[in-house]
Scaffold this active site. Structure first.
Site, short mmCIF file in Angstrom:
data_model
loop_
_atom_site.label_atom_id
_atom_site.label_comp_id
_atom_site.label_asym_id
_atom_site.label_seq_id
_atom_site.Cartn_x
_atom_site.Cartn_y
_atom_site.Cartn_z
CB THR A 184 -0.93 0.02 1.23
OG1 THR A 184 -1.57 1.30 1.34
CG2 THR A 184 -0.13 -0.21 2.51
CD GLU A 237 -2.26 5.39 4.45
OE1 GLU A 237 -1.61 5.73 5.46
OE2 GLU A 237 -3.10 6.13 3.91
CE1 TYR A 296 -3.71 -1.69 6.01
CE2 TYR A 296 -2.98 0.45 5.21
CZ TYR A 296 -3.48 -0.82 4.96
OH TYR A 296 -3.73 -1.20 3.67
CE LYS A 303 -1.81 -4.03 3.70
NZ LYS A 303 -2.07 -5.22 2.85
#
Length: 323
Positions: free
Chosen positions: A124, A126, A148, A152
């Site tokens: 991702t 992010e 998160y 990831k």
């Protein structure tokens, strides 16, 4: 011979579109689901009779081995995650167990059961977080700004590690934000289009939001699942950024959605501090040049058209609710 694919996270937005895509390609599709009393299958109800749902849990290594032995897939797409970023601050350990260590469990199961399986990991944007350069590409350093994002990053690098350690065909797709009418209502994009449809219909009078200045690179989810598949069709495994290359603010998303309905957003939007993240990611925009050159991939749906698609779907849903 007919190819087989196993999708974790098949009941989510991306999982449902990927299942449709693979079925259209002639695949036999298996979907990993956790056995609970409230399993939500709405996104795949229209294709449920065409796929095989198998019980397992990304937290349980033995169950993953069993599922691989049962399904005997040629390809595994790992879309399972605790993927709602704000929730990762309130459930950081669970986020790590699912979104980080879950990747290791699945890769290890593949290594033990059948190392010839091709593996896709859902990475991702992010992971870039507090970005070091703009736009972001496959070589941009990571600086995650949420539990998160941190989880990831682990999932991304353990995928690289298993590829380099054991020769697995393992890819990571670094996907920037991608939306659709199947996006959950807790995500700001869908929260906005759904609220506009409900305000139009007189069912809602205000919309509470947090930071309107955050900027994202938004694409259309069905475009992005095609990129996942393309990654596993190459001769050699590699990692790819998937993005539109365009950035827009949450403010722009809000204004565009309200304008499409002929409404003045300022009459309805309320800024609520409880929706502001502890650490914000201010700007994300991807450089998908490598994916275009090597995969032949390009996005087909852009910003205003994406909002229009989502708004029309929410209008239809609200209409069905009323009648």
């Amino acid at each position: 011979m007919q190819k087989r694919a196993l999708i974790t996270g098949i009941t989510g937005q991306d999982g449902s579109y990927l299942a449709e895509f693979l079925l259209n390609k002639g695949y036999e599709v298996y979907g990993l689901v956790r056995r609970t009393s409230t399993t939500k299958l709405e996104r795949i109800s229209h294709i449920q009779d065409q796929i095989r749902l198998v019980s397992g849990d990304i937290l349980d290594a033995r169950s993953l081995q069993h599922v691989l032995e049962l399904a005997q897939p040629d390809e595994v797409y790992n879309l399972a995650a605790q993927s709602f970023v704000p929730e990762s601050w309130t459930q950081p350990i669970l986020t790590g167990e699912v979104t980080a260590l879950g990747v290791t469990r699945l890769l290890d199961a593949i290594h033990m059961v059948n190392p010839k399986i091709r593996f896709y990991q859902a990475s991702t944007s992010e992971m870039f977080g507090k970005v070091r350069e703009t736009p972001q590409n496959e070589l941009t350093p990571f600086y995650p700004r949420s539990p998160y994002g941190v989880a990831k990053v682990y999932g991304h690098w353990i995928t690289v590690n298993y590829r380099e350690s054991y020769g697995l065909y393992a890819c990571s797709g670094i996907l920037f934000n991608h939306e659709s009418p199947r996006r959950g209502l807790e995500f700001v994009t869908r929260k906005v289009t759904n609220a506009v449809a409900r305000i139009e219909a007189g069912l809602q009078t205000e919309l509470r939001l947090g930071n309107l200045d955050a900027r994202r690179d938004w694409g259309y989810a069905p475009d992005y699942v095609e990129a996942m598949w393309l990654m596993l069709q190459q001769e050699e495994p590699d990692d790819y950024v998937i993005a539109t290359g365009q950035t827009h603010s949450v403010y722009e998303w809000v204004v565009t959605a309200f304008n499409l309905a002929g409404l003045d957003w300022e009459r309805y939007v309320v800024i609520d501090p409880k929706y502001v993240r502890p650490a914000e990611v201010e700007l994300l925009v991807g450089d998908a040049g490598k994916a275009e050159r090597q995969l032949g991939w390009k996005p087909t749906v852009h910003f205003q058209d994406l909002i229009q698609i989502m708004l029309e779907a929410d209008r239809k849903m609200v209409h069905e609710e009323i009648v």
